[in-house]
Scaffold this motif. Structure first.
Motif, PDB file in Angstrom:
ATOM      1  N   VAL A   1      -3.621   5.168  -9.711  1.00  8.18           N
ATOM      2  CA  VAL A   1      -2.465   4.497 -10.322  1.00  8.18           C
ATOM      3  C   VAL A   1      -2.856   3.066 -10.698  1.00  8.18           C
ATOM      4  CG1 VAL A   1      -0.068   3.775  -9.989  1.00  8.18           C
ATOM      5  CG2 VAL A   1      -0.890   5.899  -8.948  1.00  8.18           C
ATOM      6  N   PRO A   2      -2.793   2.700 -11.996  1.00  3.26           N
ATOM      7  CA  PRO A   2      -3.175   1.346 -12.397  1.00  3.26           C
ATOM      8  C   PRO A   2      -2.163   0.312 -11.918  1.00  3.26           C
ATOM      9  CG  PRO A   2      -2.260   2.530 -14.277  1.00  3.26           C
ATOM     10  CD  PRO A   2      -2.346   3.526 -13.146  1.00  3.26           C
ATOM     11  N   THR A   3      -2.664  -0.911 -11.731  1.00  2.00           N
ATOM     12  CA  THR A   3      -1.772  -1.982 -11.288  1.00  2.00           C
ATOM     13  C   THR A   3      -2.083  -3.252 -12.054  1.00  2.00           C
ATOM     14  OG1 THR A   3      -0.846  -3.115  -9.359  1.00  2.00           O
ATOM     15  CG2 THR A   3      -3.229  -2.940  -9.439  1.00  2.00           C
ATOM     16  N   THR A   4      -1.082  -4.106 -12.210  1.00  2.00           N
ATOM     17  CA  THR A   4      -1.342  -5.460 -12.711  1.00  2.00           C
ATOM     18  C   THR A   4      -0.178  -6.354 -12.327  1.00  2.00           C
ATOM     19  OG1 THR A   4      -2.185  -6.722 -14.585  1.00  2.00           O
ATOM     20  CG2 THR A   4      -0.284  -5.333 -14.999  1.00  2.00           C
ATOM     21  N   GLU A   5      -0.442  -7.662 -12.369  1.00  2.00           N
ATOM     22  CA  GLU A   5       0.577  -8.657 -12.036  1.00  2.00           C
ATOM     23  C   GLU A   5       1.268  -9.050 -13.339  1.00  2.00           C
ATOM     24  OE1 GLU A   5      -0.915 -11.684  -9.146  1.00  2.00           O
ATOM     25  OE2 GLU A   5       0.055 -13.058 -10.551  1.00  2.00           O
ATOM     26  N   ILE A   6       2.585  -9.047 -13.342  1.00  2.00           N
ATOM     27  CA  ILE A   6       3.328  -9.412 -14.560  1.00  2.00           C
ATOM     28  C   ILE A   6       4.750  -9.797 -14.157  1.00  2.00           C
ATOM     29  CG2 ILE A   6       3.974  -6.987 -15.006  1.00  2.00           C
ATOM     30  CD1 ILE A   6       3.785  -7.608 -18.035  1.00  2.00           C
TER      31      ILE A   6
ATOM     32  N   LYS B   1      -6.356  -5.292   3.078  1.00  2.00           N
ATOM     33  CA  LYS B   1      -5.325  -4.547   3.819  1.00  2.00           C
ATOM     34  C   LYS B   1      -4.470  -3.673   2.899  1.00  2.00           C
ATOM     35  CE  LYS B   1      -4.679  -7.461   7.867  1.00  2.00           C
ATOM     36  NZ  LYS B   1      -3.786  -8.392   8.558  1.00  2.00           N
ATOM     37  N   VAL B   2      -4.193  -4.168   1.683  1.00  2.00           N
ATOM     38  CA  VAL B   2      -3.423  -3.349   0.742  1.00  2.00           C
ATOM     39  C   VAL B   2      -4.249  -2.139   0.327  1.00  2.00           C
ATOM     40  CG1 VAL B   2      -2.342  -3.256  -1.540  1.00  2.00           C
ATOM     41  CG2 VAL B   2      -2.065  -5.292  -0.124  1.00  2.00           C
ATOM     42  N   ILE B   3      -5.503  -2.398  -0.080  1.00  2.00           N
ATOM     43  CA  ILE B   3      -6.377  -1.308  -0.530  1.00  2.00           C
ATOM     44  C   ILE B   3      -6.476  -0.237   0.558  1.00  2.00           C
ATOM     45  CG2 ILE B   3      -8.790  -0.755  -1.083  1.00  2.00           C
ATOM     46  CD1 ILE B   3      -7.281  -1.940  -3.430  1.00  2.00           C
ATOM     47  N   GLN B   4      -6.637  -0.682   1.802  1.00  2.00           N
ATOM     48  CA  GLN B   4      -6.726   0.240   2.931  1.00  2.00           C
ATOM     49  C   GLN B   4      -5.462   1.095   3.046  1.00  2.00           C
ATOM     50  OE1 GLN B   4      -9.684  -0.176   4.036  1.00  2.00           O
ATOM     51  NE2 GLN B   4      -9.564   1.634   5.324  1.00  2.00           N
TER      52      GLN B   4
ATOM     53  N   ALA C   1      -4.806   5.600  -3.408  1.00  2.92           N
ATOM     54  CA  ALA C   1      -3.930   5.599  -4.584  1.00  2.92           C
ATOM     55  C   ALA C   1      -4.429   4.618  -5.650  1.00  2.92           C
ATOM     56  CB  ALA C   1      -2.498   5.241  -4.183  1.00  2.92           C
ATOM     57  N   PHE C   2      -5.143   3.565  -5.230  1.00  5.90           N
ATOM     58  CA  PHE C   2      -5.658   2.586  -6.209  1.00  5.90           C
ATOM     59  C   PHE C   2      -6.644   3.225  -7.174  1.00  5.90           C
ATOM     60  CE2 PHE C   2      -8.966   2.506  -3.027  1.00  5.90           C
ATOM     61  CZ  PHE C   2     -10.130   2.278  -3.749  1.00  5.90           C
TER      62      PHE C   2
ATOM     63  N   GLY D   1       0.826  -1.208   0.000  1.00  6.67           N
ATOM     64  CA  GLY D   1       0.000   0.000   0.000  1.00  6.67           C
ATOM     65  C   GLY D   1       0.860   1.258   0.000  1.00  6.67           C
ATOM     66  N   ALA D   2       1.936   1.239   0.791  1.00  4.93           N
ATOM     67  CA  ALA D   2       2.844   2.400   0.838  1.00  4.93           C
ATOM     68  C   ALA D   2       3.490   2.625  -0.526  1.00  4.93           C
ATOM     69  CB  ALA D   2       3.914   2.192   1.913  1.00  4.93           C
TER      70      ALA D   2
END
Lengths: 252, 252
Positions: free
Chosen positions: B161-166, B149-152, B157-158, B122-123
């Motif tokens: 800022v886009p995110t994806t697993e790669i 917990k990450v979203i919290q 910021a979610f 999250g940080a």
């Protein structure tokens, strides 16, 4: 073997009241224990460890054999504050003499202005350690520095950087030549500031930032510039402290 | 009123398996809910809130009234992942199209190389948001970005800022002009580096640092200089990411 009395006393050390009464605190986990036990002069009251750990670490244990208590994994679990299974727990003495601010080497020190999260206070301590700051001072409303979670999060910084609780005005009286610095939204970009030789870097509480009392005492108002495309309202308190500390040490 | 089926389905969203199955995730707490609900176009499935919260926030609720479920505090407690008492919980749709790396604006992005602690991920997300980075990519062995917990810990910021697993080698194929950067003990001091226009800043796992695979792919080896009087072995992963990001953005 862990007696009921031992268990009760050790468990009580998860509370600030009893840590202060006994002047003891808990250090746990194999990595932290190894760091503490490799300092033969460390003021240690006792070592509680499993047979497995003791068999694997005879050299670490040797100077402290007279303080060693063999316990089962299930007994250790009863006194552990860790969520992961643990093999070793130490009871340490708190430093008898708290650091006298006036006796510190003249340099930058950190001031935790009401930090609530043990992980964040541990991160601050680790930052003070990495950047060679002279001390970590805590406002009275900061989470207790000797709580097991804080000690755990320091990754051993508590062994090297002294800490004590003190109100900011009292610290200023003891360190009259130190420049009081802290981050606000409309300060000078921290990378454009010439770091002072003597300073107190004040870090505000999560979600609130600096207290009004601390902000009124600032002599140098710093800002971590947000990028023009940036959207966040703020940074995590530990992250902000790390950036400010790194910026103040960027030429050393 | 919360039905047994609703409770079961919402509780299942605390597991990655079910988040991926339903393509939904949880956002909780008054501050985060306010930030999400002030975006009338946010892809929201439902709002669960107490009467107290609904009465206090009519304007936030208005565009989402058709998605609103009134629940009691005790029902909300059954589906909440927070440790503190909560008044509002949202079920959000995961972005349907994951960010195509090649479509990002040419800039610096963050890559989480196996970060395990939700607070740290999250940080990192918040750092990417503050410093205007174009995306947060995650190695497959990183904690799931959509865990509650990450979203919290992202503090919103979610939303930006886009995110994806790669996997890192796949990201490099998609962004062949980006310079791969990461912190090692014997790199160039980060404040002496001229930041590239296009870069991937790789942040290693807590306690381990960069994976051997990631370190082998580095094109620019950075170091956060330790002060000559410093003692710590390392910095917290989130703190290190913040310092590296701030240093790379220090002129912007």
């Amino acid at each position: 073997m862990l007696s009921a009395n031992q268990q009760k006393r050790i468990s009580s050390l998860s509370m600030k009241k009893f840590r202060q009464k006994y002047r003891k605190f808990i250090v746990e986990g194999e990595k932290m224990a190894a760091e503490v036990l490799s300092q033969p002069n460390f003021p240690l009251e006792s070592v509680f460890a499993t047979e497995r750990w003791a068999a694997a670490n005879p050299d670490l244990l040797k100077p402290f054999l007279h303080k060693f208590n063999l316990v089962s994994e299930s007994d250790l679990k009863k006194i552990s504050n860790l969520t992961t299974p643990n093999q070793v727990l130490l009871i340490a003495d708190m430093p008898e003499t708290l650091p006298e601010p006036a006796l510190l080497r003249p340099d930058i020190c950190l001031y935790a202005d009401g930090i609530q999260d043990p992980g964040n206070l541990g991160a601050l301590w680790r930052i003070a350690d990495w950047f060679g700051f002279s001390a970590l001072f805590c406002a009275p409303d900061t989470v207790d520095a000797y709580s097991p979670k804080v000690i755990q999060a320091t990754m051993g910084a508590f062994l090297r950087v002294p800490t004590t609780e003190i109100a900011l005005p009292d610290l200023l009286k003891a360190l009259p030549e130190h420049l009081v610095m802290g981050a606000v939204l409309d300060g000078t970009p921290v990378f454009k500031v010439n770091p002072p030789e003597k300073g107190i870097l004040v870090i505000g509480r999560e979600g609130r930032g600096l207290s009004a009392e601390a902000e009124a005492l600032l002599q140098l108002r710093l800002t971590i510039p947000k990028h023009p495309l940036g959207g966040a309202e703020s940074l995590n308190a530990g992250v902000a402290a790390g950036i400010l500390a790194a910026a103040l040490r960027r030429n050393s």
